[in-house]
Design a protein around this motif. Structure first.
Motif, PDB file in Angstrom:
ATOM      1  N   ALA A  97       0.701  -1.249  -0.093  1.00  0.00           N
ATOM      2  CA  ALA A  97      -0.100   0.007  -0.072  1.00  0.00           C
ATOM      3  C   ALA A  97       0.828   1.294  -0.037  1.00  0.00           C
ATOM      4  O   ALA A  97       0.353   2.310  -0.562  1.00  0.00           O
ATOM      5  CB  ALA A  97      -1.064   0.035   1.422  1.00  0.00           C
ATOM      6  N   GLY A  98       2.085   1.022   0.503  1.00  0.00           N
ATOM      7  CA  GLY A  98       2.991   2.426   0.535  1.00  0.00           C
ATOM      8  C   GLY A  98       2.724   3.181   1.403  1.00  0.00           C
ATOM      9  O   GLY A  98       3.011   4.409   1.710  1.00  0.00           O
ATOM     10  N   THR A  99       2.148   2.665   2.772  1.00  0.00           N
ATOM     11  CA  THR A  99       1.915   3.405   3.987  1.00  0.00           C
ATOM     12  C   THR A  99       2.762   3.209   5.014  1.00  0.00           C
ATOM     13  O   THR A  99       3.484   2.222   5.113  1.00  0.00           O
ATOM     14  CB  THR A  99       0.440   3.100   4.442  1.00  0.00           C
ATOM     15  OG1 THR A  99       0.431   1.586   4.697  1.00  0.00           O
ATOM     16  CG2 THR A  99      -0.614   3.351   3.152  1.00  0.00           C
ATOM     17  N   VAL A 100       2.754   4.240   6.032  1.00  0.00           N
ATOM     18  CA  VAL A 100       3.611   4.351   7.418  1.00  0.00           C
ATOM     19  C   VAL A 100       2.676   4.638   8.309  1.00  0.00           C
ATOM     20  O   VAL A 100       1.721   5.416   8.279  1.00  0.00           O
ATOM     21  CB  VAL A 100       4.602   5.326   7.376  1.00  0.00           C
ATOM     22  CG1 VAL A 100       5.406   5.526   8.359  1.00  0.00           C
ATOM     23  CG2 VAL A 100       5.261   5.250   5.923  1.00  0.00           C
ATOM     24  N   PHE A 101       2.727   3.714   9.351  1.00  0.00           N
ATOM     25  CA  PHE A 101       1.966   3.762  10.703  1.00  0.00           C
ATOM     26  C   PHE A 101       2.923   3.844  11.760  1.00  0.00           C
ATOM     27  O   PHE A 101       3.641   2.860  11.971  1.00  0.00           O
ATOM     28  CB  PHE A 101       0.839   2.773  10.394  1.00  0.00           C
ATOM     29  CG  PHE A 101       0.193   2.573  11.847  1.00  0.00           C
ATOM     30  CD1 PHE A 101      -0.670   3.428  12.255  1.00  0.00           C
ATOM     31  CD2 PHE A 101       0.349   1.470  12.713  1.00  0.00           C
ATOM     32  CE1 PHE A 101      -1.444   3.576  13.419  1.00  0.00           C
ATOM     33  CE2 PHE A 101      -0.468   1.279  14.038  1.00  0.00           C
ATOM     34  CZ  PHE A 101      -1.313   2.229  14.348  1.00  0.00           C
ATOM     35  N   PHE A 102       2.568   4.473  12.741  1.00  0.00           N
ATOM     36  CA  PHE A 102       3.307   4.480  14.124  1.00  0.00           C
ATOM     37  C   PHE A 102       2.542   3.722  14.988  1.00  0.00           C
ATOM     38  O   PHE A 102       1.315   4.078  15.443  1.00  0.00           O
ATOM     39  CB  PHE A 102       3.426   6.081  14.693  1.00  0.00           C
ATOM     40  CG  PHE A 102       4.316   6.788  13.812  1.00  0.00           C
ATOM     41  CD1 PHE A 102       5.166   6.204  12.867  1.00  0.00           C
ATOM     42  CD2 PHE A 102       4.292   8.155  14.079  1.00  0.00           C
ATOM     43  CE1 PHE A 102       6.034   6.862  12.015  1.00  0.00           C
ATOM     44  CE2 PHE A 102       5.150   8.933  13.358  1.00  0.00           C
ATOM     45  CZ  PHE A 102       6.091   8.364  12.278  1.00  0.00           C
ATOM     46  N   LYS A 103       3.008   2.374  15.483  1.00  0.00           N
ATOM     47  CA  LYS A 103       2.337   1.661  16.650  1.00  0.00           C
ATOM     48  C   LYS A 103       2.105   2.674  17.835  1.00  0.00           C
ATOM     49  O   LYS A 103       1.335   2.519  18.710  1.00  0.00           O
ATOM     50  CB  LYS A 103       3.034   0.277  16.878  1.00  0.00           C
ATOM     51  CG  LYS A 103       2.400  -0.740  17.452  1.00  0.00           C
ATOM     52  CD  LYS A 103       3.060  -1.964  17.574  1.00  0.00           C
ATOM     53  CE  LYS A 103       2.655  -3.078  18.171  1.00  0.00           C
ATOM     54  NZ  LYS A 103       3.298  -4.305  17.977  1.00  0.00           N
ATOM     55  N   ASP A 104       3.180   3.395  18.104  1.00  0.00           N
ATOM     56  CA  ASP A 104       3.189   4.184  19.559  1.00  0.00           C
ATOM     57  C   ASP A 104       2.896   5.593  18.940  1.00  0.00           C
ATOM     58  O   ASP A 104       3.527   6.402  18.212  1.00  0.00           O
ATOM     59  CB  ASP A 104       4.945   4.313  19.890  1.00  0.00           C
ATOM     60  CG  ASP A 104       4.875   4.986  21.223  1.00  0.00           C
ATOM     61  OD1 ASP A 104       4.216   6.006  21.307  1.00  0.00           O
ATOM     62  OD2 ASP A 104       5.723   4.956  21.958  1.00  0.00           O
ATOM     63  N   LYS A 105       1.795   6.265  19.965  1.00  0.00           N
ATOM     64  CA  LYS A 105       1.337   7.395  19.354  1.00  0.00           C
ATOM     65  C   LYS A 105       2.179   8.716  19.585  1.00  0.00           C
ATOM     66  O   LYS A 105       2.187   9.484  18.743  1.00  0.00           O
ATOM     67  CB  LYS A 105      -0.025   7.537  20.036  1.00  0.00           C
ATOM     68  CG  LYS A 105       0.251   7.554  21.563  1.00  0.00           C
ATOM     69  CD  LYS A 105      -1.273   8.054  22.328  1.00  0.00           C
ATOM     70  CE  LYS A 105      -1.236   8.232  23.783  1.00  0.00           C
ATOM     71  NZ  LYS A 105      -0.400   9.558  23.834  1.00  0.00           N
ATOM     72  N   ASP A 106       3.236   8.524  20.257  1.00  0.00           N
ATOM     73  CA  ASP A 106       4.011   9.476  20.778  1.00  0.00           C
ATOM     74  C   ASP A 106       5.540   9.386  19.771  1.00  0.00           C
ATOM     75  O   ASP A 106       6.273  10.056  20.190  1.00  0.00           O
ATOM     76  CB  ASP A 106       4.527   9.422  22.047  1.00  0.00           C
ATOM     77  CG  ASP A 106       3.156   9.640  23.071  1.00  0.00           C
ATOM     78  OD1 ASP A 106       2.689  10.773  22.595  1.00  0.00           O
ATOM     79  OD2 ASP A 106       3.029   9.151  24.040  1.00  0.00           O
TER      80      ASP A 106
END
Length: 427
Positions: A249-258
């Motif tokens: 998908a070419g996406t980036v996600f942070f598992k940690d909100k900070d």
């Protein structure tokens, strides 16, 4: 990242160029009076092929908030100007993409202050240079018409979020990243998981140090360090494994909100490498480029001879070198503690933060890495600050690069085969 480019008076612009140029860690002869790189052959030794091309040079300030020095051999001044304009535009494009500092978050450089504060800072502050990146948020409001058009053109080329937008939004859900940004994050995460002294997820910690440096710039007498409690709290949100990438998908996600990314030790070198690859693919090129200490050859000299390059001795005042050699193909990148720092109670604190101790690394003055890939050299020149020399030699061997250390006592240490590289180990 540049918080808004303002019109600069000639003397202020000159002061800006001189200050940044002084912090350069690679010998490229940045003074206008230097006509040739040290070791470069004279016209009497040039071959017939080289004589059909002419040597040109341009220096400019802007992309990545630093000085770029470009040397190239082209048939005419007109063709060189077109080539140099293309390089400048490509650098600015990557600088835009790799922006991380928001305009209301942190001013990374005293050069982004008002003209009055610029002059005051240059006269009084002990901080010696800006961050390696430049903020472009709301930049279009302060650019002239031509610059606005160029900025708009670069924005149209974008196919997804830049780094600043990823930092702002990836904790809320997957963010579609520009392909170049996605690849930068992917490679940065990969290196961070492999080398514990390099961490692109260290943003929460480096932000505290950047903030301390910024306060020191504004009020030197009130300069202070981040507290141990703040640093430990921030470090809890710096796990590279919490960067979740979806390659399909070419996406980036942070598992940690900070979480917060900081590519200060990698983005510039990566951009230089990408540009070198792009230009090499476009045809025969004979050029040498240095972007704030990241030097990369793009093809050989037209006579087939390698480029002569050197590592500047930061302790010298007359362009003395620690070492020089023939660069046939690849990069030479130097990181040092003498460029950006602030002082608290007589002690200097520089900008290269050890991910393990959370404090500025010791005990080196500078580290130079010779590699085929400018991005890898940039990353390792930072990572090696967190390793002993013996550990560093093992790390260098595992990546197939060569390293030169300038120690705190002034001695020089080199890997056994400096400056040779191993292409097979560098992929």
């Amino acid at each position: 990242m540049i918080k808004g480019l303002k019109k600069i008076k000639p003397l202020q612009f000159l002061a800006r160029v001189v200050l940044i140029s002084f912090s350069f860690s690679l010998l490229l002869g940045l003074s206008a009076c230097v006509k040739r790189l040290p070791g470069e052959t004279s016209g009497l030794e040039q071959s017939q092929v080289e004589k059909s091309l002419k040597r040109f040079r341009r220096q400019f300030v802007g992309p990545f908030d630093t000085v770029t020095d470009l040397i190239a051999y082209t048939p005419s001044e007109e063709s060189f100007n077109a080539f140099a304009d293309d390089v400048h535009e490509r650098l600015q494009y990557y600088s835009d993409l790799f922006t991380i500092y928001d305009s209301e978050d942190l001013t990374a450089s005293k050069f982004h202050e008002s003209p009055e504060r610029q002059e005051e800072s240059m006269a009084k502050v002990t901080v010696s240079a800006p961050s390696v990146t430049a903020e472009l948020t709301h930049q279009e409001q302060s650019l002239n018409v031509g610059e606005q058009a160029a900025y708009a053109g670069r924005e149209e080329k974008r196919r997804g979020a830049n780094l600043r937008e990823i930092n702002a939004e990836a904790a809320e859900g997957p963010v579609l990243a520009d392909p170049e940004v996605f690849e930068l994050v992917r490679r940065g995460k990969e290196l961070s998981l492999r080398v514990n002294s390099f961490n692109v997820a260290l943003g929460p910690v480096t932000f505290l140090w950047h903030e301390a440096m910024e306060k020191a710039q504004m009020q030197r007498e009130k300069a202070s360090l981040p507290s141990e409690t703040e640093l430990k709290k921030a470090a809890a949100h710096c796990q590279p494994s919490d960067i979740i990438l979806d390659e399909e998908a070419g996406t980036v996600f942070f598992k940690d909100k900070d979480m917060r990314l900081d590519f200060g030790g990698f983005a510039k070198g990566y951009a230089v490498e990408r540009i070198a690859e792009e230009l090499s693919a476009s045809g025969e090129v004979h050029a040498l480029i240095s972007v704030g200490g990241n030097l990369r050859s793009i093809g050989s000299r037209p006579d087939g001879q390698p480029w002569q390059v050197g590592v500047l001795d930061p302790r010298g005042k007359n362009g003395e070198t620690l070492d020089h050699y023939a660069l046939e193909q690849g990069a030479l990148v130097t990181s040092g503690i003498y460029e950006r720092y602030f002082t608290v109670e007589g002690v200097r604190y520089h900008h290269i933060i050890d991910p393990v101790t959370l404090y500025p690394s010791k005990p080196y003055v500078s580290i130079s890495v010779s590699a085929l890939d400018s991005g890898l050299a940039d990353a390792l020149s930072t990572a090696l600050f967190g390793k002993s020399v013996d550990e560093g030699k093992k790390l260098a061997e595992s990546f197939g690069v060569s390293v030169l250390w300038l120690m705190a006592d002034g001695s020089i240490v080199k890997t056994e085969r400096w400056p040779a590289c191993d292409p097979q180990k560098q992929g």
